[in-house]
Each structure stands twice: as structure tokens, then as C-alpha cells.
Design a protein around this motif. Sequence first.
Motif, PDB file in Angstrom:
ATOM      1  N   VAL A 163       0.831  -1.212   0.000  1.00  0.00           N
ATOM      2  CA  VAL A 163       0.000   0.000   0.000  1.00  0.00           C
ATOM      3  C   VAL A 163       0.866   1.262   0.000  1.00  0.00           C
ATOM      4  CG1 VAL A 163      -1.649   1.343   1.360  1.00  0.00           C
ATOM      5  CG2 VAL A 163      -1.990  -1.123   1.074  1.00  0.00           C
ATOM      6  N   PHE A 164       1.901   1.292   0.846  1.00  0.00           N
ATOM      7  CA  PHE A 164       2.671   2.526   1.016  1.00  0.00           C
ATOM      8  C   PHE A 164       3.777   2.688  -0.023  1.00  0.00           C
ATOM      9  CE2 PHE A 164       0.397   2.488   4.941  1.00  0.00           C
ATOM     10  CZ  PHE A 164       0.258   3.832   5.272  1.00  0.00           C
ATOM     11  N   SER A 165       4.248   1.597  -0.616  1.00  0.00           N
ATOM     12  CA  SER A 165       5.315   1.739  -1.609  1.00  0.00           C
ATOM     13  C   SER A 165       4.796   2.311  -2.919  1.00  0.00           C
ATOM     14  CB  SER A 165       6.008   0.394  -1.862  1.00  0.00           C
ATOM     15  OG  SER A 165       5.109  -0.556  -2.388  1.00  0.00           O
ATOM     16  N   ALA A 166       3.479   2.464  -3.042  1.00  0.00           N
ATOM     17  CA  ALA A 166       2.925   3.125  -4.228  1.00  0.00           C
ATOM     18  C   ALA A 166       3.351   4.590  -4.298  1.00  0.00           C
ATOM     19  CB  ALA A 166       1.399   3.025  -4.215  1.00  0.00           C
ATOM     20  N   PHE A 167       3.837   5.129  -3.179  1.00  0.00           N
ATOM     21  CA  PHE A 167       4.165   6.559  -3.131  1.00  0.00           C
ATOM     22  C   PHE A 167       5.674   6.822  -3.131  1.00  0.00           C
ATOM     23  CE2 PHE A 167       0.038   5.818  -1.410  1.00  0.00           C
ATOM     24  CZ  PHE A 167      -0.729   6.776  -2.037  1.00  0.00           C
ATOM     25  N   GLY A 168       6.472   5.760  -3.092  1.00  0.00           N
ATOM     26  CA  GLY A 168       7.911   5.941  -3.083  1.00  0.00           C
ATOM     27  C   GLY A 168       8.573   4.763  -2.403  1.00  0.00           C
ATOM     28  N   PHE A 169       9.898   4.742  -2.440  1.00  0.00           N
ATOM     29  CA  PHE A 169      10.635   3.619  -1.860  1.00  0.00           C
ATOM     30  C   PHE A 169      10.493   3.593  -0.348  1.00  0.00           C
ATOM     31  CE2 PHE A 169      14.707   1.906  -0.139  1.00  0.00           C
ATOM     32  CZ  PHE A 169      14.492   0.594  -0.530  1.00  0.00           C
ATOM     33  N   VAL A 170      10.013   2.469   0.171  1.00  0.00           N
ATOM     34  CA  VAL A 170       9.887   2.275   1.614  1.00  0.00           C
ATOM     35  C   VAL A 170      11.187   1.646   2.124  1.00  0.00           C
ATOM     36  CG1 VAL A 170       8.684   1.037   3.443  1.00  0.00           C
ATOM     37  CG2 VAL A 170       7.384   2.045   1.557  1.00  0.00           C
ATOM     38  N   HIS A 171      11.860   2.328   3.034  1.00  0.00           N
ATOM     39  CA  HIS A 171      13.133   1.833   3.569  1.00  0.00           C
ATOM     40  C   HIS A 171      12.910   0.754   4.625  1.00  0.00           C
ATOM     41  CE1 HIS A 171      16.106   5.108   2.196  1.00  0.00           C
ATOM     42  NE2 HIS A 171      14.978   5.294   1.545  1.00  0.00           N
ATOM     43  N   LYS A 172      12.050   1.047   5.597  1.00  0.00           N
ATOM     44  CA  LYS A 172      11.877   0.139   6.738  1.00  0.00           C
ATOM     45  C   LYS A 172      10.428   0.202   7.231  1.00  0.00           C
ATOM     46  CE  LYS A 172      16.634   1.129   8.264  1.00  0.00           C
ATOM     47  NZ  LYS A 172      17.472   1.688   9.346  1.00  0.00           N
ATOM     48  N   ILE A 173       9.988  -0.914   7.819  1.00  0.00           N
ATOM     49  CA  ILE A 173       8.673  -0.965   8.467  1.00  0.00           C
ATOM     50  C   ILE A 173       8.824  -1.705   9.788  1.00  0.00           C
ATOM     51  CG2 ILE A 173       6.300  -1.817   8.354  1.00  0.00           C
ATOM     52  CD1 ILE A 173       6.413  -1.669   5.346  1.00  0.00           C
ATOM     53  N   ALA A 174       8.239  -1.171  10.832  1.00  0.00           N
ATOM     54  CA  ALA A 174       8.168  -1.862  12.123  1.00  0.00           C
ATOM     55  C   ALA A 174       6.718  -1.834  12.584  1.00  0.00           C
ATOM     56  CB  ALA A 174       9.064  -1.178  13.152  1.00  0.00           C
ATOM     57  N   THR A 175       6.169  -2.987  12.968  1.00  0.00           N
ATOM     58  CA  THR A 175       4.787  -3.042  13.448  1.00  0.00           C
ATOM     59  C   THR A 175       4.776  -3.432  14.920  1.00  0.00           C
ATOM     60  OG1 THR A 175       4.500  -5.368  12.825  1.00  0.00           O
ATOM     61  CG2 THR A 175       3.966  -3.717  11.154  1.00  0.00           C
ATOM     62  N   PHE A 176       3.742  -3.013  15.625  1.00  0.00           N
ATOM     63  CA  PHE A 176       3.645  -3.283  17.051  1.00  0.00           C
ATOM     64  C   PHE A 176       2.218  -3.026  17.505  1.00  0.00           C
ATOM     65  CE2 PHE A 176       5.413   0.812  15.980  1.00  0.00           C
ATOM     66  CZ  PHE A 176       4.562   1.719  16.610  1.00  0.00           C
ATOM     67  N   GLU A 177       1.923  -3.473  18.718  1.00  0.00           N
ATOM     68  CA  GLU A 177       0.603  -3.259  19.290  1.00  0.00           C
ATOM     69  C   GLU A 177       0.721  -2.331  20.489  1.00  0.00           C
ATOM     70  OE1 GLU A 177      -1.854  -7.097  19.362  1.00  0.00           O
ATOM     71  OE2 GLU A 177       0.205  -7.749  18.978  1.00  0.00           O
ATOM     72  N   ALA A 194      10.812  13.599   3.747  1.00  0.00           N
ATOM     73  CA  ALA A 194       9.532  14.069   4.268  1.00  0.00           C
ATOM     74  C   ALA A 194       8.518  14.308   3.146  1.00  0.00           C
ATOM     75  CB  ALA A 194       9.745  15.354   5.073  1.00  0.00           C
ATOM     76  N   GLU A 195       8.999  14.693   1.966  1.00  0.00           N
ATOM     77  CA  GLU A 195       8.080  14.962   0.851  1.00  0.00           C
ATOM     78  C   GLU A 195       7.342  13.693   0.437  1.00  0.00           C
ATOM     79  OE1 GLU A 195      10.872  18.188   1.174  1.00  0.00           O
ATOM     80  OE2 GLU A 195      11.228  16.039   0.961  1.00  0.00           O
ATOM     81  N   THR A 196       8.069  12.579   0.347  1.00  0.00           N
ATOM     82  CA  THR A 196       7.438  11.310  -0.026  1.00  0.00           C
ATOM     83  C   THR A 196       6.466  10.869   1.057  1.00  0.00           C
ATOM     84  OG1 THR A 196       9.508  10.719  -1.127  1.00  0.00           O
ATOM     85  CG2 THR A 196       7.893   8.974  -0.841  1.00  0.00           C
ATOM     86  N   ALA A 197       6.885  10.990   2.312  1.00  0.00           N
ATOM     87  CA  ALA A 197       6.007  10.616   3.425  1.00  0.00           C
ATOM     88  C   ALA A 197       4.745  11.470   3.426  1.00  0.00           C
ATOM     89  CB  ALA A 197       6.760  10.769   4.751  1.00  0.00           C
ATOM     90  N   SER A 198       4.899  12.748   3.150  1.00  0.00           N
ATOM     91  CA  SER A 198       3.758  13.666   3.102  1.00  0.00           C
ATOM     92  C   SER A 198       2.780  13.269   2.004  1.00  0.00           C
ATOM     93  CB  SER A 198       4.257  15.100   2.885  1.00  0.00           C
ATOM     94  OG  SER A 198       3.181  15.989   2.733  1.00  0.00           O
ATOM     95  N   SER A 199       3.314  12.882   0.858  1.00  0.00           N
ATOM     96  CA  SER A 199       2.466  12.462  -0.254  1.00  0.00           C
ATOM     97  C   SER A 199       1.638  11.240   0.134  1.00  0.00           C
ATOM     98  CB  SER A 199       3.343  12.143  -1.476  1.00  0.00           C
ATOM     99  OG  SER A 199       2.559  11.708  -2.553  1.00  0.00           O
ATOM    100  N   ALA A 200       2.270  10.270   0.803  1.00  0.00           N
ATOM    101  CA  ALA A 200       1.568   9.064   1.247  1.00  0.00           C
ATOM    102  C   ALA A 200       0.514   9.411   2.291  1.00  0.00           C
ATOM    103  CB  ALA A 200       2.568   8.051   1.808  1.00  0.00           C
ATOM    104  N   ARG A 201       0.890  10.284   3.219  1.00  0.00           N
ATOM    105  CA  ARG A 201      -0.067  10.646   4.265  1.00  0.00           C
ATOM    106  C   ARG A 201      -1.287  11.360   3.688  1.00  0.00           C
ATOM    107  NH1 ARG A 201      -0.099  15.316   8.852  1.00  0.00           N
ATOM    108  NH2 ARG A 201      -1.677  14.365  10.170  1.00  0.00           N
ATOM    109  N   ASN A 202      -1.046  12.317   2.812  1.00  0.00           N
ATOM    110  CA  ASN A 202      -2.158  13.087   2.249  1.00  0.00           C
ATOM    111  C   ASN A 202      -3.115  12.200   1.462  1.00  0.00           C
ATOM    112  OD1 ASN A 202      -1.295  15.565   3.264  1.00  0.00           O
ATOM    113  ND2 ASN A 202       0.050  15.942   1.519  1.00  0.00           N
ATOM    114  N   ALA A 203      -2.590  11.182   0.814  1.00  0.00           N
ATOM    115  CA  ALA A 203      -3.428  10.313  -0.009  1.00  0.00           C
ATOM    116  C   ALA A 203      -4.150   9.244   0.809  1.00  0.00           C
ATOM    117  CB  ALA A 203      -2.578   9.653  -1.093  1.00  0.00           C
ATOM    118  N   LEU A 204      -3.544   8.776   1.908  1.00  0.00           N
ATOM    119  CA  LEU A 204      -4.056   7.589   2.590  1.00  0.00           C
ATOM    120  C   LEU A 204      -4.708   7.858   3.943  1.00  0.00           C
ATOM    121  CD1 LEU A 204      -1.122   5.111   1.846  1.00  0.00           C
ATOM    122  CD2 LEU A 204      -3.364   5.168   0.755  1.00  0.00           C
ATOM    123  N   ASP A 205      -4.431   8.993   4.560  1.00  0.00           N
ATOM    124  CA  ASP A 205      -4.990   9.258   5.889  1.00  0.00           C
ATOM    125  C   ASP A 205      -6.519   9.250   5.826  1.00  0.00           C
ATOM    126  OD1 ASP A 205      -5.137   9.875   8.580  1.00  0.00           O
ATOM    127  OD2 ASP A 205      -4.999  12.034   8.253  1.00  0.00           O
ATOM    128  N   GLY A 206      -7.129   8.399   6.647  1.00  0.00           N
ATOM    129  CA  GLY A 206      -8.586   8.304   6.665  1.00  0.00           C
ATOM    130  C   GLY A 206      -9.153   7.311   5.666  1.00  0.00           C
TER     131      GLY A 206
END
Length: 294
Positions: free
Chosen positions: A132-146, A160-172
Motif C-alpha cells: 500500500v505505502f510503496s505506491a508513493f515511493g521507496f519504503v526503507h523500513k517498516i516496524a509493526t507493534f501493538e 519528508a516529501e514522499t512521506a507527506s504524499s503518502a499521508r495526504n493520499a491515505l490518511d482516513g
Amino acid sequence: MSSSSQPQFRYTQTPSKVLHLRNLPWECIEEELVELCKPFGKIVNTKCNVGANRNQAFVEFADLNQAISMVSYYASSSEPAQVRGKTVYIQYSNRHEIVNNKSPGDVPGNVLLVTIEGVEAGDVSIDVIHLVFSAFGFVHKIATFEKAAGFQALIQFTDAETASSARNALDGRSIPRYLLPEHVGSCHLRISYSAHTDLNIKFQSHRSRDYTNPYLPVNPTAIEGVMQPTIGPDGKKKELESNVLLASIENMQYAVTVDVLNTVFSAFGTVQKVAIFEKNGGTQALIQYPGDFF
């Protein structure tokens, strides 16, 4: 390309007085946005140069009906919305106002904190999150937790620009239905910026992944589906069937990468995961197929 060949709307959306504009000319200025939108009503706020390519923007109308009027007009018009001759794609934003006062979670950074609502930890795999998130740019690392807030993930992008693009498109938004288990009704993404800048991933596993370092050690007990041999009635080790293969790579004539292994083993079925690691002075790899592969 005609205006009908690319969809104006990617989602079925709830109307908002804030519109999200995509495919704008690079470094589009506020005056150009106002010029495009003012025939439909009063503009009270704008946010320009959003996204990795600085070609997205948000425009807030004074009234919801004005935003609906603009979206409806271009949805049915044979002439697309244009700025400097470029076709602009318009959709409702999931936000209902543009807030320029940034709280700590709104200060842009290259790492996103994603809360996945409506799921348990095992419902959404790290591979689905990566897809889902690599559609917006190269994902370096992912860590999941509860946490108390629910199932969460930290996702590290290059900037930050790539992260911002992903956030604006996917938030909500929701993760596409076909990527979720049948028992999950829907799951919404709540996304803010993390104060982290570089995640410390020590092992490749189903809970954490470093896509920049294929030689990072694998935590074998943390890779889904890896099974240990048991002792059979004859006293000999009995290999349990598993959807994960352990491969030892000997006499390497060239660099063996994750991509190389994926190509080789894909000849026998869909490869879900590949992890390379060093053990006892040799190179080994884990190759995971779908659970019903065997």
C-alpha cells in the motif's frame, strides 16, 4: 490523453469543502489555484506544493455546496480542469478544513506513524502494508507493534516529501478489501508523522523489515510458517511440511540477491517473501510461498 481515459475520482468519497487537486504544474502558486476555483465560490484557505513532486494541493471553500459544485461541474464536463495547460484531477479531501497550525504529529518527517483501526495484529501483514505505502515511493523500513491505540506501524521513507504524499493520499482511507482477510469488515488508516528519522531494525521478520539491507539476520522463529523438524518414530529427524523453504547457497559465482532468488523460485509458484542471511560462515535464504502451496 482524453479526460475520460484517466479516472477523475479514485475513491467513493464523502463530500468536503476541502478539495484535493492532483497533477498540478510543478511549484503551482496560490494565485493559480484561486483563479481555477473562484468561479465556484469563495476560497478561504489553500495549501500548495504538496507531495513528493510538489504537484498536489488542497483548496478550502467557504461553503460545502461550493466545493460540491466544482467537483460536479468537472465530473460531467467534457473539458477537464486545467492549470498551465495541464489536466488537473479533483477529488474531495478526507479533511474538512486546512489547518496550518501544526501539532507535533503534523510536523513533516520521513517516518509515518500509522494506526490501523478495526483489525487485530495478525489481520494485516507487513507485506500488505508495504504494498500500500510503496505506491508513493521507496519504503526503507517498516516496524509493526501493538499499543493501547491498536495495531500500529512505523513506515520510513527517503524524505519528508514522499512521506507527506503518502499521508495526504491515505490518511482516513481504508486498505483495499481484496488485501484483507474475509473476517475483517473494514480498516481505516490514521496517519501522523513520527519523531523518528531512522528506524532501528535488528531482524527481518513478519513484524519488522529493512528493505535496504538484504543481509540483515532473519529471526527464524518470527517468520510465519517456519517449522522445526521433529523426531519420528524411528528416532530420526522428520521434516514437517512447511510453506517456507530453507536454501543453502554454495559456490556462488555471482552476487545472489533477493531479486535473483525471487526470479529462480518464482518458476515454481508465487513467492511471498525472500530473506537472505549469513549463518555458520555460509549464505542461506528463506523463501516463503502461500500457505496452500504444498
